[in-house]
Design an enzyme around this catalytic site. Structure first.
Site, short mmCIF file in Angstrom:
data_model
loop_
_atom_site.label_atom_id
_atom_site.label_comp_id
_atom_site.label_asym_id
_atom_site.label_seq_id
_atom_site.Cartn_x
_atom_site.Cartn_y
_atom_site.Cartn_z
N GLU A 130 4.86 9.21 13.83
CA GLU A 130 4.93 8.36 12.63
C GLU A 130 5.18 9.30 11.46
O GLU A 130 4.40 10.22 11.22
CB GLU A 130 3.59 7.62 12.47
CG GLU A 130 3.46 6.85 11.16
CD GLU A 130 2.13 6.08 11.06
OE1 GLU A 130 1.53 5.74 12.10
OE2 GLU A 130 1.69 5.84 9.92
N LYS A 153 0.67 10.54 13.74
CA LYS A 153 1.29 11.07 12.51
C LYS A 153 1.86 12.46 12.78
O LYS A 153 1.37 13.18 13.66
CB LYS A 153 0.28 11.13 11.37
CG LYS A 153 -0.07 9.75 10.83
CD LYS A 153 -0.92 9.80 9.56
CE LYS A 153 -1.24 8.39 9.10
NZ LYS A 153 -2.02 8.34 7.84
N GLU A 177 0.86 -1.19 0.00
CA GLU A 177 0.00 0.00 0.00
C GLU A 177 0.89 1.24 0.00
O GLU A 177 1.82 1.37 0.82
CB GLU A 177 -0.91 -0.01 1.24
CG GLU A 177 -1.86 1.16 1.27
CD GLU A 177 -3.16 0.89 2.03
OE1 GLU A 177 -3.43 -0.27 2.39
OE2 GLU A 177 -3.91 1.86 2.23
N HIS A 185 -4.04 18.43 0.96
CA HIS A 185 -4.98 17.40 0.52
C HIS A 185 -5.78 17.80 -0.72
O HIS A 185 -7.00 17.61 -0.77
CB HIS A 185 -5.94 17.02 1.65
CG HIS A 185 -6.23 15.55 1.68
ND1 HIS A 185 -6.80 14.89 0.60
CD2 HIS A 185 -6.03 14.59 2.63
CE1 HIS A 185 -6.94 13.61 0.90
NE2 HIS A 185 -6.47 13.40 2.11
N GLU A 226 -10.73 4.35 8.97
CA GLU A 226 -10.84 4.00 7.56
C GLU A 226 -11.33 2.55 7.37
O GLU A 226 -10.80 1.80 6.57
CB GLU A 226 -9.50 4.21 6.85
CG GLU A 226 -9.05 5.67 6.92
CD GLU A 226 -7.78 5.97 6.14
OE1 GLU A 226 -6.96 5.05 5.95
OE2 GLU A 226 -7.60 7.13 5.72
N ASP A 264 -2.67 14.19 7.25
CA ASP A 264 -2.17 12.94 6.68
C ASP A 264 -0.93 13.12 5.82
O ASP A 264 -1.03 13.13 4.59
CB ASP A 264 -3.30 12.31 5.84
CG ASP A 264 -2.99 10.87 5.46
OD1 ASP A 264 -2.03 10.32 6.01
OD2 ASP A 264 -3.73 10.32 4.63
N ASN A 276 -3.42 -1.76 7.57
CA ASN A 276 -4.71 -2.31 7.10
C ASN A 276 -4.48 -3.81 7.07
O ASN A 276 -4.01 -4.37 6.09
CB ASN A 276 -5.07 -1.76 5.72
CG ASN A 276 -5.44 -0.28 5.80
OD1 ASN A 276 -5.96 0.19 6.81
ND2 ASN A 276 -5.15 0.45 4.73
N GLU A 292 3.83 9.14 -0.54
CA GLU A 292 2.43 9.06 -0.98
C GLU A 292 1.93 10.40 -1.52
O GLU A 292 1.25 10.44 -2.54
CB GLU A 292 1.54 8.62 0.20
CG GLU A 292 0.06 8.65 -0.14
CD GLU A 292 -0.84 8.25 1.03
OE1 GLU A 292 -0.33 7.84 2.08
OE2 GLU A 292 -2.07 8.35 0.86
N ARG A 312 -11.93 17.33 10.49
CA ARG A 312 -11.14 16.09 10.59
C ARG A 312 -9.85 16.33 11.38
O ARG A 312 -9.39 15.44 12.12
CB ARG A 312 -10.81 15.57 9.19
CG ARG A 312 -9.82 14.43 9.22
CD ARG A 312 -9.59 13.84 7.84
NE ARG A 312 -8.40 13.00 7.82
CZ ARG A 312 -7.86 12.48 6.74
NH1 ARG A 312 -8.40 12.70 5.54
NH2 ARG A 312 -6.78 11.73 6.81
N LYS A 351 -4.00 -0.39 13.88
CA LYS A 351 -4.87 0.66 13.35
C LYS A 351 -6.29 0.18 13.63
O LYS A 351 -6.72 -0.85 13.10
CB LYS A 351 -4.64 0.80 11.84
CG LYS A 351 -5.63 1.70 11.12
CD LYS A 351 -5.25 1.85 9.63
CE LYS A 351 -6.24 2.71 8.87
NZ LYS A 351 -5.85 2.88 7.44
O1 GCW Z 1 -2.70 8.26 4.19
C1 GCW Z 1 -3.67 7.31 4.31
C2 GCW Z 1 -3.37 6.42 3.16
C3 GCW Z 1 -3.81 5.02 3.39
C4 GCW Z 1 -3.24 4.55 4.72
C5 GCW Z 1 -3.75 5.46 5.82
C6 GCW Z 1 -3.17 5.13 7.17
C7 GCW Z 1 -2.51 2.38 5.36
O2 GCW Z 1 -3.93 6.96 2.01
O3 GCW Z 1 -3.35 4.25 2.33
O4 GCW Z 1 -3.56 3.22 4.99
O5 GCW Z 1 -3.40 6.77 5.56
O6 GCW Z 1 -2.15 5.73 7.52
O7 GCW Z 1 -3.69 4.28 7.86
#
Ligand code: GCW
Length: 723
Positions: A410, A383, A190, A544, A314, A388, A233, A416, A359, A310
């Site tokens: 993190e 994070k 991923e 974003h 999501e 994100d 995930n 990404e 968010r 996690k």
């Molecule tokens: O940034 C988002 C990503 C997902 C990721 C999620 C996370 C692993 O688009 O792909 O899933 O964060 O950090 O859990």
């Protein structure tokens, strides 16, 4: 005659294929920063040859065997002659690596006072004397320390440092320095842009890819001591006995390099692989199931590190499915691994589309009330920013907001949101920006770095995680400069106060060149690169607005689907202006920061301009510090981003002949793509925002080549890892 000619050709090809030095010349990036090529500078070589005439290691652990192997191959490679492995100090210039417990030579040096406080990973590198002979002692209280010291010593040679009078003391400020692989069991990754997962699950445990050892070596060389093998995930299958045997085989290899293995735990595993009806963390059967599972894991992998989770994020299952809290969930797993010394890294990356609040505020709102409710072997993984992994975010407000709980950052090493493995973006300045941010939680000086290393609020655990950018492509990371991000993450996890420029210098010297001209040019490119990406992607605090799904190209127009996954949710462009009002007159996300920080962000006049649109909805005509209007500044930022990529290209081209041709042309080609796509970012975003500002482009501004519809329909079909 003809026959002889064929023989000669055949012989020539055979020699080529067997000759290792010719292979090395191919320079495909596989060796990372551990190249150990012979030092070309003769004067330096002569000096080193007197300082290093032999080496010895003491101790019989696999870690010491790794240190010995490294000294043998490193010294041989760098010095161009075989340096003997000796058993006594009979001449000057012996390198002695060991602990006072394992080496009589080391113990005779009486270093107790200097070794004090080095813990289980710190080390000393000292030029000293043993019975009148000059030696270099690499010593520690533990075998991992000896291995880390060995890598440090070799780094000095690789980067042409003076080794005649060494007095180095180093110990990690963070205990668990860990990679997170978002690797699936089918070998897809991923957000991975460097091929398939390294872990060949179908071949394990019977076949061991030699690459596993090289992976561990590279990590140990930068101080990384943990790896989470599987995606957050998660798939519960990895916790079955069959897969645990495969995990154990990897753990066995990594152990020789001081690296512990961790797994992601799918919260619903008791149902999916355990046959239970529920995964409720308060159910006695569930508690027993996890306890038994942990016992089984530790029986197979005695030094298993623990779990990363996690949950309720999501679509992942979690304790909230049973009306329990994140603390209930984390403590369930923590209790299961505690008897074995394991830990649980519980992620705070939670947000819910059904929660109407901003968010950016949700993780804080969820976790701050739980402060003090977690077991001692739980650490909350946060994070770096509240959304994100964006090209720029303010630091996450949870840093410093949970004094009674261990919190770890993190970072994302995989790019990404920063151009995948196509764009040259050196991420250390991003990590550094977060680590140096003042949280003010305990007065000035309480930076994120001080919070996470435990100096502000002491805790038994401290850790730093990086989402890996590694795959099975030959050069590990796809983009040769992606290697620098892996390297920098490890170095900063060891010492969050290191300087990104100093880290770049080390890396370039080992990876590309010690030549001053090349070094300076490459460093200049690297240090500018992150800001350049911010400029052509998300300047002034935008965030974003990437293309839906793959996040590679621009997509400010994305307005359908789950609302908090659209771009319009984040940029809020309208006829009046641009940006998300998170000030006290808006979502009030600013109030999650300490008042000293809150007030700075809250006020349009004092808010740093590079975060302006993160915290404020700003009128198009607002006067920026440059004297330009917001619209004018936005155009300027996007445009300079593009121009700067052109500059990156020129800089790189001027290096032709100064570095090997293989990596030169690979980076050159990638920069062509980066330049093209930066232009698409600029033109697509500006045309889109222009449909709100209704303002003309500034004078002398090069017009986009196409209309907005063209950019909206652009498909990025040639990006690795993106369909
Ligand atoms: O940034 C988002 C990503 C997902 C990721 C999620 C996370 C692993 O688009 O792909 O899933 O964060 O950090 O859990």
């Amino acid at each position: 005659m003809k026959r002889y000619r064929y023989h000669a050709i055949f012989l020539f090809l055979l020699v080529i294929s067997l000759c290792p030095s010719l292979h090395l010349m191919a320079e495909d990036g596989y060796r990372l920063w551990l190249r150990y090529d012979k030092i070309a500078d003769r004067a330096l070589l002569a000096k080193y040859n007197t300082s290093v005439t032999g080496w010895m290691t003491a101790g019989d652990s696999p870690l010491i065997a790794s240190a010995a192997q490294e000294l043998q191959s490193g010294l041989h490679g760098l010095l161009g002659v075989k340096i003997p492995n000796v058993h006594a100090v009979t001449s000057h210039g012996i390198v002695v690596a060991g602990t006072p417990a394992s080496s009589t030579i080391i113990s005779s040096l009486k270093l107790e006072a200097q070794l004090q406080g080095l813990g289980d990973a710190g080390y000393l590198i000292l030029t000293t004397r043993h019975r009148g002979k000059k030696i270099t002692a690499i010593t520690a209280l533990s075998d991992p320390g000896v291995l880390y010291g060995t890598f440090h010593f070799l780094r000095l040679l690789q980067s042409h440092q003076d080794i005649a009078h060494l007095a180095i003391k180093s110990l990690p400020k963070v205990k668990t320095r860990i990679l997170n692989h978002w690797d699936n069991l089918d070998r897809t990754v991923e957000r991975g842009y460097a091929g398939r997962s390294l872990w060949d699950w179908s071949a394990l445990p019977d076949s061991i890819d030699p690459r596993y050892r090289d992976y561990a070596r590279a990590n140990a060389s930068i101080g990384i001591n943990g790896t989470v093998l599987t995606n957050v995930n998660a798939n519960a299958k990895v916790l079955t006995r069959e897969y645990l045997a495969k995990v154990a085989a990897l753990a066995e290899i990594f152990r020789s390099y001081g690296i512990r293995v961790y797994l992601t735990a799918r919260f619903s595993a008791p149902v999916e692989i355990g046959g239970l009806q529920t995964a409720d963390p308060c159910d006695p059967q569930v508690i027993t199931w996890w306890k038994n599972k942990a016992d089984e894991i530790y029986e197979m992998i005695p030094d298993f590190g623990g779990f990363l989770v996690k949950a309720n994020s999501e679509g992942q299952p979690g304790p909230q499915n049973y009306r329990r809290s994140h603390a209930d969930g984390a403590n369930l797993l923590a209790d299961a691994v505690a008897p074995h010394g394991g830990i649980v890294m519980w992620r705070a990356f939670v947000y819910d589309k059904d929660v109407p609040d901003d968010r950016a505020k949700q993780a804080y709102n969820e976790f701050v009330p739980l402060d003090g409710k977690f077991r001692d072997n739980v650490i909350i993984q946060v994070k770096n920013g509240p959304i994100d992994f964006q090209p720029r975010e303010p630091f996450h407000p949870l840093f410093g907001a949970m004094p009674a709980t261990a919190v770890m950052p993190e970072f994302q090493i995989t790019q990404e949101y920063l151009g995948a493995s196509v764009h040259l973006v050196y991420l250390a300045p991003l990590y550094e920006e977060c680590l140096r941010s003042e949280t003010h939680c305990a007065g000035s000086g309480s930076t994120v770095a001080r919070v996470i290393d435990g100096s502000v609020y002491p805790h038994p655990l401290s850790a730093m995680a990086g989402v890996a950018n590694i795959g099975d492509v030959r050069n590990w990371t796809g983009h040769p400069f992606g290697q620098a991000n892996w390297y920098a993450f490890g170095r900063l996890a060891w010492d969050p106060d290191l300087d990104s420029g100093a880290i770049a210098t080390e890396w370039i010297r080992m990876t590309f060149s010690n030549d001053a001209a090349a070094l300076n040019k490459i460093r200049e490119m690297m240090l500018a690169s992150r800001e350049i990406a911010v400029q052509y992607m998300t300047p002034l605090g935008l965030h974003h607005i990437m293309y839906y799904g793959h996040h590679y190209g621009p997509g400010p127009w994305v307005d359908s689907g789950r609302q908090d996954w659209t771009s319009v949710y984040y940029h809020r462009a309208d006829s009046l202006g641009l940006g998300f009002n998170r000030s006290s007159s808006g979502s009030d996300a600013v109030s999650q920061y300490h008042p000293a920080t809150r007030d700075v962000f809250d006020n349009l006049q004092t808010c740093p301009e590079n975060l302006l649109l993160w915290f404020h909805h700003v009128p198009w005509n607002y006067k920026m510090r440059s004297g330009k209007t917001l619209w004018g500044e936005l155009c300027h930022q996007y445009d300079s981003g593009v121009q700067s990529v052109n500059w990156l290209q020129q800089q790189w081209r001027s290096l032709e002949g100064m570095i090997d041709s293989g990596r030169f042309s690979l980076v050159d080609g990638l920069l062509v793509k980066q330049a093209r796509d930066a232009q698409i970012w600029r033109d697509g975003c500006l045309l889109y925002f222009q449909s709100f500002s209704r303002k003309a482009f500034p004078a002398n501004f090069s017009q986009p080549a196409h209309d907005l519809a063209h950019y909206k329909n652009h498909i990025f079909s040639d990006i690795p890892g993106i369909e």
